[in-house]
Design a protein around this motif. Sequence first.
Motif, PDB file in Angstrom:
ATOM      1  N   ARG A  77       0.842  -1.198   0.000  1.00  0.00           N
ATOM      2  CA  ARG A  77       0.000   0.000   0.000  1.00  0.00           C
ATOM      3  C   ARG A  77       0.878   1.250   0.000  1.00  0.00           C
ATOM      4  NH1 ARG A  77      -5.147   1.198   0.503  1.00  0.00           N
ATOM      5  NH2 ARG A  77      -5.572  -1.026   0.402  1.00  0.00           N
ATOM      6  N   GLU A  78       1.874   1.268   0.884  1.00  0.00           N
ATOM      7  CA  GLU A  78       2.777   2.422   0.932  1.00  0.00           C
ATOM      8  C   GLU A  78       3.474   2.627  -0.409  1.00  0.00           C
ATOM      9  OE1 GLU A  78       4.114   3.472   5.360  1.00  0.00           O
ATOM     10  OE2 GLU A  78       5.516   2.199   4.298  1.00  0.00           O
ATOM     11  N   TYR A  79       4.000   1.537  -0.934  1.00  0.00           N
ATOM     12  CA  TYR A  79       4.759   1.619  -2.188  1.00  0.00           C
ATOM     13  C   TYR A  79       3.868   2.121  -3.329  1.00  0.00           C
ATOM     14  CZ  TYR A  79       7.913   0.190  -5.958  1.00  0.00           C
ATOM     15  OH  TYR A  79       8.750   0.172  -7.055  1.00  0.00           O
ATOM     16  N   THR A  80       2.655   1.613  -3.397  1.00  0.00           N
ATOM     17  CA  THR A  80       1.740   1.987  -4.478  1.00  0.00           C
ATOM     18  C   THR A  80       1.358   3.447  -4.419  1.00  0.00           C
ATOM     19  OG1 THR A  80       0.842  -0.253  -4.639  1.00  0.00           O
ATOM     20  CG2 THR A  80      -0.534   1.545  -5.481  1.00  0.00           C
ATOM     21  N   VAL A  81       0.976   3.940  -3.241  1.00  0.00           N
ATOM     22  CA  VAL A  81       0.484   5.312  -3.169  1.00  0.00           C
ATOM     23  C   VAL A  81       1.611   6.313  -3.373  1.00  0.00           C
ATOM     24  CG1 VAL A  81       0.649   5.576  -0.648  1.00  0.00           C
ATOM     25  CG2 VAL A  81      -1.063   6.874  -1.915  1.00  0.00           C
ATOM     26  N   MET A  82       2.801   6.040  -2.830  1.00  0.00           N
ATOM     27  CA  MET A  82       3.897   6.987  -3.037  1.00  0.00           C
ATOM     28  C   MET A  82       4.377   6.968  -4.482  1.00  0.00           C
ATOM     29  SD  MET A  82       6.163   7.158   0.458  1.00  0.00           S
ATOM     30  CE  MET A  82       6.226   5.407   0.867  1.00  0.00           C
ATOM     31  N   ALA A  94      10.967   9.053  -3.999  1.00  0.00           N
ATOM     32  CA  ALA A  94      10.902   8.167  -5.160  1.00  0.00           C
ATOM     33  C   ALA A  94      11.025   6.723  -4.698  1.00  0.00           C
ATOM     34  CB  ALA A  94      12.020   8.498  -6.144  1.00  0.00           C
ATOM     35  N   MET A  95      10.248   5.832  -5.306  1.00  0.00           N
ATOM     36  CA  MET A  95      10.274   4.411  -4.966  1.00  0.00           C
ATOM     37  C   MET A  95      11.234   3.668  -5.897  1.00  0.00           C
ATOM     38  SD  MET A  95       8.102   4.065  -2.440  1.00  0.00           S
ATOM     39  CE  MET A  95       8.748   5.663  -1.903  1.00  0.00           C
ATOM     40  N   PRO A 108       7.499  -8.620   3.858  1.00  0.00           N
ATOM     41  CA  PRO A 108       7.667  -7.747   2.695  1.00  0.00           C
ATOM     42  C   PRO A 108       8.441  -6.482   3.073  1.00  0.00           C
ATOM     43  CG  PRO A 108       5.391  -8.483   2.899  1.00  0.00           C
ATOM     44  CD  PRO A 108       6.074  -8.856   4.168  1.00  0.00           C
ATOM     45  N   PHE A 109       9.102  -5.877   2.095  1.00  0.00           N
ATOM     46  CA  PHE A 109       9.810  -4.616   2.335  1.00  0.00           C
ATOM     47  C   PHE A 109       9.883  -3.840   1.041  1.00  0.00           C
ATOM     48  CE2 PHE A 109      13.224  -7.443   0.962  1.00  0.00           C
ATOM     49  CZ  PHE A 109      14.012  -6.637   0.145  1.00  0.00           C
ATOM     50  N   TYR A 110      10.202  -2.554   1.153  1.00  0.00           N
ATOM     51  CA  TYR A 110      10.456  -1.773  -0.049  1.00  0.00           C
ATOM     52  C   TYR A 110      11.630  -0.833   0.192  1.00  0.00           C
ATOM     53  CZ  TYR A 110       7.791   2.134   2.031  1.00  0.00           C
ATOM     54  OH  TYR A 110       7.333   3.125   2.862  1.00  0.00           O
ATOM     55  N   LEU A 111      12.214  -0.373  -0.916  1.00  0.00           N
ATOM     56  CA  LEU A 111      13.359   0.529  -0.884  1.00  0.00           C
ATOM     57  C   LEU A 111      12.945   1.833  -1.547  1.00  0.00           C
ATOM     58  CD1 LEU A 111      16.425   0.152  -0.024  1.00  0.00           C
ATOM     59  CD2 LEU A 111      16.898   0.072  -2.482  1.00  0.00           C
ATOM     60  N   MET A 112      13.246   2.943  -0.885  1.00  0.00           N
ATOM     61  CA  MET A 112      12.870   4.236  -1.438  1.00  0.00           C
ATOM     62  C   MET A 112      14.017   5.226  -1.288  1.00  0.00           C
ATOM     63  SD  MET A 112      10.214   5.757   1.426  1.00  0.00           S
ATOM     64  CE  MET A 112      10.655   5.860   3.169  1.00  0.00           C
ATOM     65  N   GLU A 113      13.865   6.342  -1.990  1.00  0.00           N
ATOM     66  CA  GLU A 113      14.806   7.450  -1.920  1.00  0.00           C
ATOM     67  C   GLU A 113      14.959   7.938  -0.478  1.00  0.00           C
ATOM     68  OE1 GLU A 113      14.929  12.087  -3.593  1.00  0.00           O
ATOM     69  OE2 GLU A 113      13.108  10.866  -3.719  1.00  0.00           O
ATOM     70  N   ARG A 114      16.174   8.265  -0.108  1.00  0.00           N
ATOM     71  CA  ARG A 114      16.407   8.914   1.182  1.00  0.00           C
ATOM     72  C   ARG A 114      16.288  10.422   0.976  1.00  0.00           C
ATOM     73  NH1 ARG A 114      20.165  11.758   3.917  1.00  0.00           N
ATOM     74  NH2 ARG A 114      20.481  11.348   6.151  1.00  0.00           N
TER      75      ARG A 114
END
Length: 349
Positions: A77-82, A94-95, A108-114
Amino acid sequence: MSAGRPFEPEPAGQDLAAATRWLTTTGGLDLAGPLTGRLIAGGKSNLTFEVTDGERTWVLRRPPRGHVQATAHDMGREYTVMSALHGTDVPVPAMHAHCTDDDVLGAPFYLMERVDGTPYRTAAQLEPLGAGRTAAITGRMVDVLAALHHVDPAAVGLAEFGRPEGFLERQVRRWTRQLEGSRDRDLPGADELAAELAAAVPTTDRAAIVHGDYRLDNLLVGPDDEVAAVVDWEMATLGDPMTDLALLLVYDRLARLDLGGQERSVSDASLAPGYPDPDEVQRRYAAAGHDLDDLRWHLGLGFFKLAVILEGIHYRHIQGQTVGDGFEGIGQATVPLLATGLDALHGTD
């Protein structure tokens, strides 16, 4: 950020070697070397890490360990909306990658821009800025929320992100279920507040992208005092935007409530000189073209939701499943929040 804490191959028990393998194969990232990382301090929900390959730095997020409610801590959900909001008037990181394979890190996990920025949580952090800068930052906080609620979900590919019809009824049912899923003690006021909310759900046709946990310390404020990024979207959906505004007002009231000695465990940013009072927040939000209908009911729901969140953290803590400090006694705030929710709903607060 946890400045000064060293980067490690397995911060808080996370096997970043496994994450490196997944990111360079399935995730398709070109990494300069194996990831190392460190836990970002302050989280009582999802685990958030700053990670690096020696040349670049990102942020990695995954759910908490142990007891996790079925509808909470949704990385997808977080990954999709961002991903969808990137490039709109709502600033988000940015994802880069989203892993749904529990075998890699155990969840599950995701990687995003710092994103460089400060999540202002306390009055002590804001006071050195002065009342003028604090007023400007918090005004922008309200403006970004108003901008979010003006985004057309279909225009950013989120038309199917949620079901606005019946949203408020489902919110009451969801938080009632979540409370039952982590309830192992008597909680005076819980059943009464849940029942009264269910019996008086407003009729509304408003539908917007809802953050679900919007507050100042879920924003990263840049050195120019602009909002650099809105983070922590795990409860985002399509629904009534008044839930976001009401919860922001609830968070702002916490510093003035008697929470059973747990006042220090919540943000007291609203006590800083220059922080807008509730009427100012409402006026600024309304001036951006939004209605303020049924605010008392939404405040009652906001206090109920926050009580359930804190009770879930308390439950995980007594099960030995939390990571970090600051959890002792957090459950003492649950009953005062329920009582305040009833007062808000009745108009006696």
